[in-house]
Design a protein around this motif. Structure first.
Motif, PDB file in Angstrom:
ATOM      1  N   ARG A  59       1.004  -1.094  -0.100  1.00 11.04           N
ATOM      2  CA  ARG A  59      -0.041   0.003  -0.106  1.00 11.04           C
ATOM      3  C   ARG A  59       0.752   1.266  -0.110  1.00 11.04           C
TER       4      ARG A  59
ATOM      5  N   LEU B 115      -5.555  10.596  -2.902  1.00  8.89           N
ATOM      6  CA  LEU B 115      -6.178   9.311  -2.883  1.00  8.89           C
ATOM      7  C   LEU B 115      -5.917   8.759  -1.463  1.00  8.89           C
ATOM      8  N   ARG B 116      -6.871   7.687  -1.093  1.00  8.92           N
ATOM      9  CA  ARG B 116      -6.730   7.325   0.190  1.00  8.92           C
ATOM     10  C   ARG B 116      -5.429   6.235   0.080  1.00  8.92           C
ATOM     11  N   ALA B 117      -5.144   5.655  -1.138  1.00  9.73           N
ATOM     12  CA  ALA B 117      -4.085   4.829  -1.202  1.00  9.73           C
ATOM     13  C   ALA B 117      -4.049   4.298  -2.609  1.00  9.73           C
TER      14      ALA B 117
ATOM     15  N   GLU C 270      -7.421   3.378  -4.442  1.00 13.37           N
ATOM     16  CA  GLU C 270      -8.668   3.507  -3.331  1.00 13.37           C
ATOM     17  C   GLU C 270      -8.777   4.856  -3.655  1.00 13.37           C
TER      18      GLU C 270
ATOM     19  N   GLN D  14     -10.547   8.670  -2.479  1.00 16.84           N
ATOM     20  CA  GLN D  14     -10.536   9.403  -1.288  1.00 16.84           C
ATOM     21  C   GLN D  14     -11.798   8.965  -0.460  1.00 16.84           C
ATOM     22  N   THR D  15     -12.994   9.256  -1.183  1.00 14.25           N
ATOM     23  CA  THR D  15     -14.279   9.125  -0.649  1.00 14.25           C
ATOM     24  C   THR D  15     -14.688   7.581  -0.553  1.00 14.25           C
ATOM     25  N   LYS D  16     -15.089   7.270   0.541  1.00 10.66           N
ATOM     26  CA  LYS D  16     -15.620   6.044   0.767  1.00 10.66           C
ATOM     27  C   LYS D  16     -17.115   5.589  -0.054  1.00 10.66           C
TER      28      LYS D  16
ATOM     29  N   TRP E 118     -13.349   1.515  -6.898  1.00 11.69           N
ATOM     30  CA  TRP E 118     -11.653   1.647  -6.852  1.00 11.69           C
ATOM     31  C   TRP E 118     -11.648   1.227  -8.410  1.00 11.69           C
TER      32      TRP E 118
END
Length: 287
Positions: free
Chosen positions: A204, A210-212, A231, A233-235, A239
């Motif tokens: 990761r 971005l989240r990852a 991944e 940024q926003t849940k 993806w």
């Protein structure tokens, strides 16, 4: 953070398009080239740019062609930081990458003409930067230093996501075209993995905006498979997953090909601030 099993399962994973891949590629570079210190608030790409600049300065190379320029790293960065008497030209065979390169040049208030090689058949515009390696002869003149890094050789013919991996003979043909653009006494800078079997890795990466980014590399039959999962940024957002295949080319294979092309200084070395798995050769064309 490592995860041998790869990125976690997600319900809404979609295969990303090549254009989406290009749009996210700069963030990938910032993730894979982290700063040497957590207190250094910038991508580690600048350390690598400085290393390449040192090589240019030490060899008195004033006219440079990056023939795998992609979205502009490191050519645009070099053009911004090197003295004004340097010519840094760009080309790439991927039109989407070149389009992004032009956008990045504009964002930096850099005229695209400053990094565009002279190509009589395609005067002006982005098309002048879209050149396949086999067509490098269309670019006018010769260069003190031709650059082809970022493991570009291993991804010959497959970078946009299709096609079979290039044979060793095909890659040798591409190298011959690069050598043709080097003036006598000039240099060719290339890189490739030290070993055919890069360590099977899934990790990761921290990525800006971005989240990852999850990266997974392994060997599938006679090819290297590189899978990148982004991944958001926003849940809840999907993806994006990108898969690319490359040949099992090593820097030692490249050294053999360059010796057959009668270049000098073909011993691989570890370029400062380059990724640990990749060796570099800066070969000299006899004058």
């Amino acid at each position: 953070m490592s995860s041998p099993g790869g990125p976690p399962h997600v319900e809404r994973e979609v295969r990303g398009s090549h254009r989406q891949f290009v749009e996210l590629y700069e963030r990938y570079l910032d993730a894979v080239l982290p700063p040497a210190s957590r207190h250094y608030n910038a991508s580690g790409r600048w350390h690598l740019v400085a290393s390449i600049a040192e090589e240019l300065l030490s060899r008195g190379a004033l006219r440079v062609l990056d023939c795998a320029a992609g979205t502009g790293f490191p050519a645009l960065d070099l053009a911004l930081t090197m003295p004004g008497n340097y010519e840094i030209h760009c080309c790439d065979g991927d039109p989407a990458m070149v389009e992004k390169l032009a956008e990045r040049a504009s964002q930096r208030f850099m005229p695209l003409s400053r990094v565009t090689p002279s190509r009589p058949r395609h005067p002006g515009g982005n098309d002048a930067l879209v050149v396949d390696w086999i067509d490098l002869g269309q670019i006018a003149g010769h260069y003190d230093y031709v650059l082809c890094r970022g493991n570009a050789l291993a991804y010959a013919d497959t970078w946009t996501g299709g096609g079979d991996v290039a044979t060793t003979l095909r890659i040798a043909d591409y190298l011959a075209m690069m050598v043709h653009k080097v003036r006598p006494g000039g240099y060719l800078h290339v890189d490739a993995p030290w070993d055919a079997e890069l360590p099977v890795v899934s990790h990761r990466l921290a990525a800006p905006g971005l989240r990852a980014i999850w990266e997974h590399v392994d060997i599938v039959e006679d090819r290297r498979k590189w899978m990148v999962s982004v991944e958001p940024q926003t849940k809840g957002e999907p993806w994006l997953t990108f898969t690319r295949y490359s040949s099992l080319l090593t820097i030692h294979d490249v050294a053999i090909a360059l010796k057959e092309l009668r270049l000098d200084d073909t011993t691989p070395f570890q370029l400062k601030h380059e990724r640990a798995n990749y060796g570099t050769i800066i070969a000299r064309k006899p004058g």
